[in-house]
Structure formats: C-alpha cells, structure tokens
Design a protein around this motif. Structure first.
Motif, PDB file in Angstrom:
ATOM      1  N   ILE A  25       0.873  -1.172   0.000  1.00 58.46           N
ATOM      2  CA  ILE A  25       0.000   0.000   0.000  1.00 58.46           C
ATOM      3  C   ILE A  25       0.907   1.217   0.000  1.00 58.46           C
ATOM      4  O   ILE A  25       2.007   1.180   0.555  1.00 58.46           O
ATOM      5  CB  ILE A  25      -0.952  -0.001   1.207  1.00 58.46           C
ATOM      6  CG1 ILE A  25      -1.896   1.183   1.117  1.00 58.46           C
ATOM      7  CG2 ILE A  25      -0.189   0.020   2.519  1.00 58.46           C
ATOM      8  CD1 ILE A  25      -2.939   1.167   2.189  1.00 58.46           C
ATOM      9  N   HIS A  26       0.447   2.244  -0.667  1.00 59.17           N
ATOM     10  CA  HIS A  26       1.269   3.445  -0.791  1.00 59.17           C
ATOM     11  C   HIS A  26       0.588   4.590  -0.058  1.00 59.17           C
ATOM     12  O   HIS A  26      -0.593   4.801  -0.231  1.00 59.17           O
ATOM     13  CB  HIS A  26       1.459   3.758  -2.281  1.00 59.17           C
ATOM     14  CG  HIS A  26       1.931   5.135  -2.546  1.00 59.17           C
ATOM     15  ND1 HIS A  26       1.437   5.899  -3.571  1.00 59.17           N
ATOM     16  CD2 HIS A  26       2.838   5.894  -1.916  1.00 59.17           C
ATOM     17  CE1 HIS A  26       2.028   7.074  -3.536  1.00 59.17           C
ATOM     18  NE2 HIS A  26       2.876   7.098  -2.555  1.00 59.17           N
ATOM     19  N   PHE A  27       1.344   5.277   0.786  1.00 62.46           N
ATOM     20  CA  PHE A  27       0.779   6.468   1.418  1.00 62.46           C
ATOM     21  C   PHE A  27       1.733   7.638   1.277  1.00 62.46           C
ATOM     22  O   PHE A  27       2.936   7.510   1.481  1.00 62.46           O
ATOM     23  CB  PHE A  27       0.462   6.218   2.894  1.00 62.46           C
ATOM     24  CG  PHE A  27      -0.252   7.388   3.543  1.00 62.46           C
ATOM     25  CD1 PHE A  27      -1.531   7.738   3.123  1.00 62.46           C
ATOM     26  CD2 PHE A  27       0.337   8.136   4.542  1.00 62.46           C
ATOM     27  CE1 PHE A  27      -2.194   8.816   3.692  1.00 62.46           C
ATOM     28  CE2 PHE A  27      -0.325   9.218   5.122  1.00 62.46           C
ATOM     29  CZ  PHE A  27      -1.599   9.550   4.694  1.00 62.46           C
ATOM     30  N   ALA A  76      -0.703  14.745   8.437  1.00 62.94           N
ATOM     31  CA  ALA A  76      -0.734  13.365   7.959  1.00 62.94           C
ATOM     32  C   ALA A  76      -0.255  12.395   9.028  1.00 62.94           C
ATOM     33  O   ALA A  76      -0.467  11.195   8.900  1.00 62.94           O
ATOM     34  CB  ALA A  76       0.128  13.245   6.708  1.00 62.94           C
ATOM     35  N   ARG A  79      -2.838   9.993  10.514  1.00 65.15           N
ATOM     36  CA  ARG A  79      -3.323   9.096   9.464  1.00 65.15           C
ATOM     37  C   ARG A  79      -2.315   8.011   9.161  1.00 65.15           C
ATOM     38  O   ARG A  79      -2.663   6.854   8.963  1.00 65.15           O
ATOM     39  CB  ARG A  79      -3.628   9.885   8.188  1.00 65.15           C
ATOM     40  CG  ARG A  79      -4.852  10.711   8.310  1.00 65.15           C
ATOM     41  CD  ARG A  79      -6.043   9.814   8.508  1.00 65.15           C
ATOM     42  NE  ARG A  79      -7.203  10.597   8.815  1.00 65.15           N
ATOM     43  CZ  ARG A  79      -8.444  10.165   8.638  1.00 65.15           C
ATOM     44  NH1 ARG A  79      -8.670   8.953   8.166  1.00 65.15           N
ATOM     45  NH2 ARG A  79      -9.460  10.929   8.936  1.00 65.15           N
ATOM     46  N   ARG A  82      -2.450   5.499  11.798  1.00 62.38           N
ATOM     47  CA  ARG A  82      -3.675   4.714  11.733  1.00 62.38           C
ATOM     48  C   ARG A  82      -3.588   3.663  10.637  1.00 62.38           C
ATOM     49  O   ARG A  82      -4.002   2.518  10.821  1.00 62.38           O
ATOM     50  CB  ARG A  82      -4.829   5.672  11.468  1.00 62.38           C
ATOM     51  CG  ARG A  82      -6.141   5.046  11.738  1.00 62.38           C
ATOM     52  CD  ARG A  82      -7.114   6.122  12.110  1.00 62.38           C
ATOM     53  NE  ARG A  82      -8.397   5.831  11.494  1.00 62.38           N
ATOM     54  CZ  ARG A  82      -9.362   6.735  11.406  1.00 62.38           C
ATOM     55  NH1 ARG A  82      -9.159   7.957  11.849  1.00 62.38           N
ATOM     56  NH2 ARG A  82     -10.494   6.412  10.858  1.00 62.38           N
ATOM     57  N   ILE A  83      -3.042   4.050   9.514  1.00 56.90           N
ATOM     58  CA  ILE A  83      -2.893   3.092   8.421  1.00 56.90           C
ATOM     59  C   ILE A  83      -1.960   1.969   8.845  1.00 56.90           C
ATOM     60  O   ILE A  83      -2.233   0.793   8.618  1.00 56.90           O
ATOM     61  CB  ILE A  83      -2.367   3.808   7.164  1.00 56.90           C
ATOM     62  CG1 ILE A  83      -3.454   4.676   6.587  1.00 56.90           C
ATOM     63  CG2 ILE A  83      -1.878   2.813   6.122  1.00 56.90           C
ATOM     64  CD1 ILE A  83      -2.982   5.627   5.557  1.00 56.90           C
ATOM     65  N   GLN A  86      -3.658  -0.421  11.116  1.00 57.64           N
ATOM     66  CA  GLN A  86      -4.660  -1.269  10.475  1.00 57.64           C
ATOM     67  C   GLN A  86      -4.058  -2.424   9.698  1.00 57.64           C
ATOM     68  O   GLN A  86      -4.758  -3.363   9.351  1.00 57.64           O
ATOM     69  CB  GLN A  86      -5.515  -0.420   9.530  1.00 57.64           C
ATOM     70  CG  GLN A  86      -6.515   0.434  10.266  1.00 57.64           C
ATOM     71  CD  GLN A  86      -7.297   1.296   9.325  1.00 57.64           C
ATOM     72  OE1 GLN A  86      -6.938   1.435   8.157  1.00 57.64           O
ATOM     73  NE2 GLN A  86      -8.360   1.887   9.809  1.00 57.64           N
TER      74      GLN A  86
END
Ligand code: SF4
Lengths: 176, 401
Positions: A25-27, A76, A79, A82-83, A86
């Motif tokens: 996943i990319h953030f 950010a 967030r 949180r990512i 998860q």
C-alpha cells in the motif's frame, strides 16, 4: 515434536507466500508527488513491478508492505499511524525518497515532523529525489530477500505502536 | 480509508480519504448522498502542507530555487521557472534568448509528461486500464528525453537564476525530434480512441458538464476552464520568455464535460509537440546564463506562467537582502477544486473519482494553508488567549518541538 514440526512448516510456508506475493500500500504523507509518480511508474509496462508478484492495492487491511513517500507533516501524522495500525502483522515499511528518509529539503519547516522513521519503524530505505523506478524495485526486492533468509532481525514492533528507534535492515543503493 | 457511512438526521455522509484507492494523494472528501445521488460535497485539504512559504523566508534566493521546485514533482520546472523569472525581474536582468528557449522546451516536455500522466490516471479511474498502461509506456519517451537533458527524471532542476543549467546539443535535438515523431503518432491514436471508444464515452460524455458561465463564476482555469470555452492561457494573454517568439495555439472545447477535458488536453499535447519542434530547430545561439547579483534590489513583483494545470502565480517581495521577504504562491488546483464540489451535486457517487480526476488535481501544489485549533481554547474562554491571530513566535511555540 509434532507441533513444532508443524509450526516450522507453516512458518516456512507463510514466508514463502509472503516473499512471493507481497501486497503493498502506498501512502503519501506530505511528498511533492515526484516519488509518487515514480512509484506509479514501477507498475507500468517498462518496469512492471507485478512480475515480482508485488501488487499495489488500496486497503491497509490487505497489505504487507507500506510504501511511504514524503516527509511526515503534522496533519498526515495521525493518518499514517492509523494506516500502519490497520495493517495485519507482520508488516514492513519502505521509505522512498530523500524526504521520507530525513525530511529532505523540507527538513525544519514548521509543519514537517521529519522522516518516516521519526514515526514508524522503517525496514528499507530508498534514497533519491526521487529514486528511479529501478531503485524502488531494488529496495522492495532487497526487503523481500531479507525475509527469506533472515539475518539480523527486522524491526517489527510487537504491537502496532510506533517504535522509538528504527534500525535499518537494508539500505538500497541508489541506482543511477 | 472509507469509514462506515455516518447518518446525520436523514442524510447519509460518505467520507473518502485521506487514504483511499481512488485518491493518489491525501485529501479528505465528504459526500452527502441521497441513494446513489450526491447532493452535497465538502473537502478538507492540508495533509501535504509543509510550510514552504514560510521556509523560503529563511533561505537565500539560490536555495529557494530548489525548495520551490519541490512544491510539486509533476510541474517542478514550472515552479522553478516562474520563481526564476520573478527574481530576474526584480534584479533587472533577463535570461539570454537561448536559455529562454531551453526553458520553453523543458516546459513543453513537462506539459506532455503531465498530460500523458493524466490521461493514464483518468483512463484508470474510468476502468480503462489498457489505456493507462499504454499511455504510461509512451510517457517514458518524454521521461527519457528529460533525463537525457537534465540527468533526472523528475525535478529536472533546469533553471538557474539568470539562465539555465544545461545546453541542448545537436545530438539531443535529433533525439527530441525522433521522440516527438513517435509521440505525435501515439497521441493521434489516443485521440481517436478517446473520441470513438463507446465504453469510455459512456463514462465521460455529458458527465461533469460545466457551462462557460459557471466556469467563469467558479474561476476555473487551465485545461479545465478551456474545456468549458474559457479562452484563457497565460502563454497567450501575457507572453513571457520564449513564448513571445513561439506562439502556442489556444485549445478550446465547448462541451464542458469530461469528454471536452480529454479532448483539450490531448490536443494540447499535439500543440506542445509542434512548439518543441519549432523551438529546437530554431534554437537561438548564445550564452546560457547572465550574471546575477547575490542580493536582490528592494521591491516587489509578480510573475505568471501557464503550468500544465493552469496559471501559476508568484508574488515575490525583496527587502534588499540575500533572502526574500515574502513569497506567495498561487497554484491552479485550488481554483479548480471549487468546480469539483459544485459539479459533484446531481451526479452518481460512482462518477466522483472521474469528476475529481477531470481537473487533474495536484494536492501538493494546493495545500498552502493550515488551520490551528489551540488546545483548551474554549475552556480559556475566547478572549483569554492572545486572540485569534498568533504572532510568529507563538506559532513556532505551538507547532515546533
Ligand atoms: S524525495 Fe524529492 S521527489 Fe520525493 S517527495 Fe521528496 S522532494 Fe519530492
């Protein structure tokens, strides 16, 4: 003993599966987009990241690898945590770009906390501004190689909580 | 991440972002829906706000060139160019003609790369992944050219204050012309695909239609505005640098829908190809740089450039020292964002990614501001704290560790 044999077989099986088809996943936690477009470029025909079985997809709950770009901005920050929280265990973080390594040019700006390793334990660092797609692939591939023959233990915090120290397992050399 | 739908009164609000498969950059949207129909939309920006405008005040003019280039990695040359032009204007020097032509060539190569990137992302959002893969494969041609010229694929760092960093050799001219021939042929094909593929047209024709009056009222600029017939392009309205010699053609569409935006951007690629051809074959001879003073004379100026997404505007004020006193950046996406929120109403939720992508949003350019809520502000009772405006020192104390 039967149980330990079973355990080691399943553990081996899990590592095999993980190394052969990691989902990423990319953030973007504050990047300038330069790194992001290069990550996207790795998916496209010339570089084709999927030939390594790596799939970029949308939900943190399905992801093994978190690819982070950009310095961490104050907005950010929560967030990003949180990512990370998860994502299922075990999870790995790849920091892509000078900003993600140290804050880069944005080091010291009022809204910038710093590199990703100020917030999360990072397993692989890919330097460059932005790194070439080959370098990003190299970084992820080295991370995967370190999974199949574990040398020094990767920094995987027991809970999802952010670790204070963030040792680097692998540093991908910049491919220029 | 998409949180569970929240029910407020009899309205459903669907939050999207800041991390969401349909968003490539962090932004947070809330769509109020009635069944599948969106009845209202709001946006919360600022996730990639880094504080660059304040940061430039404590760095010198040369350092700022690199910092400002990194506002946006997609249109990095635009930011560096508009800044360099502004500082040159303040210092009263002008870049030599050859440098200006090279700036134009890099700017147009960047426009091609940005529009092709957009074509791919927009096609992907429409579910047309084949076009995404093809357009990104062909985009590598531009990336290779930019890399051959500058040594980096993104953030080319072509500009210096008072000129450019690299020359274009006759060999490179040949490569550029070859690349342009290939891209012209490919883009002609894409234009045909976009205008004739019934499946794609089903998702873009008549979707997100914005009338010319609306576009003007909401301040739409760049290709988004031009697709609604707003005839505005800084390269023509206030020609700068080499655009005084090499004139672009204004690309307009009247339909105002997503189809119009595809059409305008693809035709702009064709026009950029023409411009690059003209510029490389008629490259003026001469120096690449002029002498720049280290301290810039006191004064203030504005400079404007047509970025791939619309007008980029810089205000620069100098106090006579090595560092600027104030730089204000205005980028196109924030204006086009207003059109997204208006257009969202009356469309299906499934059309939202397409409508958002239609303006070619760039959040990293966009996030110029951050709002602070002081802890215990209510408890302290409004006026007890130093008032709604913080001094710089108070602000530093609040955010810096
Ligand atoms: S490392 Fe460079 S390209 Fe990547 S986000 Fe930072 S400034 Fe942009």
């Amino acid at each position: 003993m039967a149980t330990s044999l079973l355990d080691s077989i399943t553990a081996g099986l899990k590592t095999w599966a993980r190394v052969n088809s990691p989902w990423a996943i990319h953030f973007n936690s504050g990047s300038c987009n330069g790194c992001d477009i290069e990550i996207l470029a790795t998916l496209t025909p010339r570089y084709d990241l999927e030939r390594f079985g790596i799939k970029l997809q949308g939900s943190p709950r399905h992801a093994d690898v978190l690819i982070c770009t950009g310095p961490v901005t104050r907005q950010a920050h929560d967030r990003l945590l949180r990512i990370y929280e998860q994502m299922p265990e075990p999870k790995f973080v790849v920091a892509v770009g000078s900003c993600a390594l140290s804050g880069g040019v944005f080091e010291g700006l009022y809204n910038v906390i710093g590199g990703i390793d100020q917030v999360l334990p990072v397993d692989a660092y890919v330097p460059g501004c932005p790194p070439r797609p080959e370098a990003i692939i190299d970084g992820v591939a080295k991370l995967l190689a370190s999974l199949s023959n574990p040398g020094p233990k990767l920094s995987t915090p027991a809970s999802g909580a952010p670790a204070e120290s963030a040792p680097a397992a692998e540093v991908a050399e910049e491919v220029v | 991440m998409t949180q569970p739908v929240e029910k407020k009164g009899d309205r459903f609000i669907i939050p999207i972002g800041p991390q969401h498969p349909a968003l490539k950059e962090p932004g947070h949207f809330e769509f109020t829906v009635d069944g599948e129909m969106v009845t209202d939309a709001t946006v919360r920006l600022g996730y990639v706000h880094r504080g660059i405008e304040k940061g430039v005040e404590s760095r010198n003019y040369v350092q700022n060139l690199y910092m400002l280039e990194r506002i946006c990695g997609i249109c990095s040359h635009t930011h560096a160019m508009v800044y360099a032009m502004g500082v040159e204007k303040l210092a009263g020097v002008e870049a030599p003609p050859r440098a200006q032509a090279i700036r134009l060539i890099v700017a147009e190569l960047e426009r091609i790369h940005s529009h092709m990137l957009w074509l791919g992302v927009a096609a992907h959002e429409a579910g047309f992944d084949t076009l995404f893969m093809y357009s990104w494969r062909d985009r590598e041609t531009v990336m290779d050219l930019l890399e051959a010229l500058s040594g980096n694929r993104v953030n080319y760092s072509a500009n210096l204050l008072g000129g450019v960093k690299f020359d274009i050799t006759p060999d490179q001219v040949k490569d550029i012309l070859e690349g342009m021939a290939f891209l012209e042929e490919r883009n002609r094909h894409y234009l045909e695909v976009v205008m004739n593929d019934m499946l794609l047209l089903g998702r873009i024709r008549g979707v997100g239609t914005m009338s010319k009056a609306d576009a003007e009222r909401l301040g739409a600029i760049g290709p988004t505005g031009r697709a609604s017939g707003v005839a505005r392009d800084v390269r023509l309205d206030a020609p700068y640098g080499a655009y005084r010699t090499f004139k672009p053609v204004l690309m307009l569409a009247e339909t105002g829908d997503l189809e119009g935006r595809f059409n305008v951007r693809l035709r702009e690629i064709m026009d950029s190809i023409r411009l690059i051809r003209e510029a490389v074959t008629a490259l003026p001879e001469g120096e690449l740089t002029t002498r720049m003073p280290r301290r810039i004379k006191e004064g203030e100026t504005v400079s404007r450039v047509e970025a791939p997404r619309g007008e980029a505007f810089y205000f620069i004020r100098s106090n006579g020292s090595e560092m600027p006193d104030r730089i204000k950046v205005r980028t196109p996406t924030i204006f086009n964002m207003a059109t997204v929120l208006t257009l969202a109403r009356g469309h299906q939720l499934a059309d939202m990614p397409m409508i958002l992508v239609g303006i070619d949003p760039c959040f990293s350019c966009n996030d110029r501001m951050v709002s602070l809520k002081r802890q215990g502000e209510e408890a302290a009772g409004g006026d007890a704290v130093a008032g709604p405006v913080m001094t710089w020192n108070e602000f530093r104390k609040a955010v810096m560790r």
